[in-house]
Write an enzyme that holds these catalytic residues in place. Structure first.
Site, mmCIF file in Angstrom:
data_model
loop_
_atom_site.group_PDB
_atom_site.id
_atom_site.type_symbol
_atom_site.label_atom_id
_atom_site.label_comp_id
_atom_site.label_asym_id
_atom_site.label_seq_id
_atom_site.Cartn_x
_atom_site.Cartn_y
_atom_site.Cartn_z
ATOM 1 C CB SER A 1 -13.683 -7.761 1.636
ATOM 2 O OG SER A 1 -12.499 -7.013 1.418
ATOM 3 C CE LYS A 2 -16.586 -1.907 7.769
ATOM 4 N NZ LYS A 2 -15.333 -1.180 7.863
ATOM 5 N NE ARG A 3 -7.574 -5.564 4.593
ATOM 6 C CZ ARG A 3 -7.077 -6.776 4.781
ATOM 7 N NH1 ARG A 3 -7.409 -7.476 5.846
ATOM 8 N NH2 ARG A 3 -6.233 -7.286 3.915
ATOM 9 C CB ALA B 1 -15.402 -1.106 0.435
ATOM 10 C CG ASP B 2 -13.259 0.100 5.275
ATOM 11 O OD1 ASP B 2 -14.338 0.595 4.885
ATOM 12 O OD2 ASP B 2 -13.148 -0.561 6.324
#
Ligand code: GLU
Length: 512
Positions: free
Chosen positions: A263-265, A267-268
């Site tokens: 998810s973006k989370r 990856a961040d």
């Protein structure tokens, strides 16, 4: 797969295009090009509450950066357009009416409260499928339960309504997915999905099926998250009397440790991009893209191709053309693909290294100029030499100048660990001897300087590891890096001498 295929990438413009979506687009594109078929982009914007300004443009720019060009799209047009769903309202309405006429769909007038009450009732009764379905619909307010004149009156007076699919009560729904094999679901597990919403817009399900049929799509290649919707889609095809396309549901893209979806989370948190290009969301939050981070499009394409597919041998480097030739749906895996950013970096290194030196030179110069680093002391040939030297260690184009800064200005700081370990009177003496020999060298080259150093080391009975790191630190400030001979070659005689002088002056011998 011999017949030309028509495939589509059908994103909803609800935000930045996730890297997983890019992989879906890529697989579709590869299959289309391989068979001489068409790759279509269709914008699925029927959920207007989720519309995000700029998202559609972003999709085109991102795909175009990667060399994934559509044959038909909202931008390009085509025989079966329009390719934006919000411009096709009448088409969906026509087919919703057809479904109503044929008894495959019905009007439903239930309010939100009534729907919630139904759900609560079913949950309390421990229903296996607490939804609007073949059983529960008979207790609700719809054209199956209300008298005909009541329905007509409600429609005439403009009561809000939705149109639902009348899912058959007892039917086995099956289809052969090209990745997963036979998928079988009993219709009792499928609910009477809304096909047309009260705002007159179709839902994803209806619009998607109508468009795939009208646009003559032969293969639906999409992420596994759509697999649960596929049986409903099969039913819709049957109810409309249409032939179903082939389905291929791509494996999930997993976080690097394999524990759940990427998810973006995630990856961040792990510090890598999730979007192909820079993206600013509607709250103004900025995310750095793969492009801006320094990934080359061909490296990202190669990396993404391997996220769920492999050619079955050891070859890893595939240009887009090679992928078009080699890709096959039969070799797409079923199990989730772990997203390994280190592998993405490895691909980037390979492609960066393989670039002609002129291209590397343009990267180097751009980096130096953007950072106001004066490179006038070097000729073009020397700058090319710098590229040649730095490319072996570079992952991103920016590494070419970042890691080469010591070639443009003398170090102002010397790695303390190296000094502590390697800097002593003996070494300084030998280095002074080395400096003197360099001064006396005719037709100086880095190679000659290096040979001189080796001679000295031998004469003095020293080991390479005692002297080399010390010399390196005087010239570069750090204890490791590219070949010293090449470094001395690029720096030139005078600069090598000057840097040694400076080091003798500022580095004091550590007290142990
Ligand atoms: N609009 C859907 C999405 O956003 C498309 C799913 C499909 O390909 O059927 O992913």
């Amino acid at each position: 797969m011999d017949n030309p295929v028509r495939v589509r990438f059908a994103p909803s413009p609800t935000g930045g295009l996730h890297i997983g979506g890019v992989r879906t687009a890529l697989y579709n594109y590869l299959l289309a090009k391989q068979t001489g078929g068409q790759f279509i982009i269709r914008i699925e914007d029927t959920d207007q509450s989720r519309f995000v300004q700029g998202a559609e443009q972003y999709i085109y720019e991102a795909l175009s950066w990667l060399g994934i060009e559509a044959d038909e799209s909202p931008q390009k047009g085509g025989e079966w357009g329009p390719y934006t769903q919000s411009e096709r309202k009448e088409i969906y309405q026509k087919y919703a009416k057809q479904l109503l006429r044929n008894g495959h769909a019905y009007y439903a007038f239930d309010t939100t409260e009534e729907l919630e009450a139904m759900r609560d009732r079913l949950v309390a009764a421990k229903s296996k499928n607490p939804s609007y379905n073949a059983i529960s619909r008979m207790q609700m307010k719809n054209s199956l339960t209300l008298p005909e004149d009541d329905v007509a009156a409600r429609l005439a007076s403009g009561d809000p309504y939705v149109i639902r699919l009348k899912v058959p009560h007892k039917q086995q729904v099956r289809f052969n997915d090209l990745v997963r094999g036979w998928v079988m679901v009993h219709s009792s597990a499928i609910d009477d999905k809304v096909l047309m919403k009260s705002d007159g817009m179709p839902t994803y399900h209806l619009a998607n099926i109508v468009d795939d049929h009208m646009m003559k799509i032969t293969h639906v290649i999409r992420g596994e998250e759509w697999l649960p919707s596929a049986p409903l889609h099969i039913l819709l095809y049957q109810c409309l009397g249409w032939k179903t396309p082939q389905f291929a549901h791509l494996p999930l893209i997993l976080r690097p440790d394999g524990n759940g979806k990427l998810s973006k989370r995630v990856a961040d948190d792990l510090g890598f991009p999730i979007f192909p290009l820079n993206w600013t969301d509607d709250q103004g939050n900025q995310s750095e893209g793969y492009k801006e981070k320094g990934y080359l499009p061909e490296a990202l394409v190669n990396f993404l191709a391997f996220l769920g597919w492999n050619p079955g041998d050891n070859q890893e480097l595939f240009s887009m053309e090679a992928l078009i030739e080699t890709f096959s749906v039969a070799r797409i895996g079923k199990s989730g693909a772990k997203f390994d950013i280190e592998k993405a970096k490895w691909f980037n290194q390979q492609y960066l290294r393989a670039k002609p030196n002129e291209t590397l030179l343009s990267y180097l110069k751009a980096g130096l100029e953007a950072n106001q680093i004066d490179y006038s002391r070097y000729t073009e040939a020397q700058l090319l030499q710098i590229c040649e030297l730095m490319k072996e260690r570079a992952t991103f184009p920016n590494d070419l100048w970042k890691d080469a800064q010591f070639l443009f200005s003398a170090p102002t700081h010397y790695d303390e660990k190296v000094i502590h370990k390697k800097w002593n009177e003996r070494v300084v003496d030998v280095l002074k001897g080395f400096q003197k020999s360099v001064e006396e060298l005719d037709n100086y080259t880095g190679e000659k300087a290096k040979a001189t150093l080796h001679e000295l080391i031998e004469q003095e009975g020293l080991k390479l590891g005692q002297l080399m790191p010390a010399l390196r630190v005087t010239l570069t400030g750090v204890g490791a890096g590219p070949d010293l001979g090449s470094i001395m070659d690029i720096l030139g005689k005078e600069e090598v001498i000057n840097r040694l002088d400076k080091a003798f002056e500022v580095i004091s011998i550590p007290v142990k």
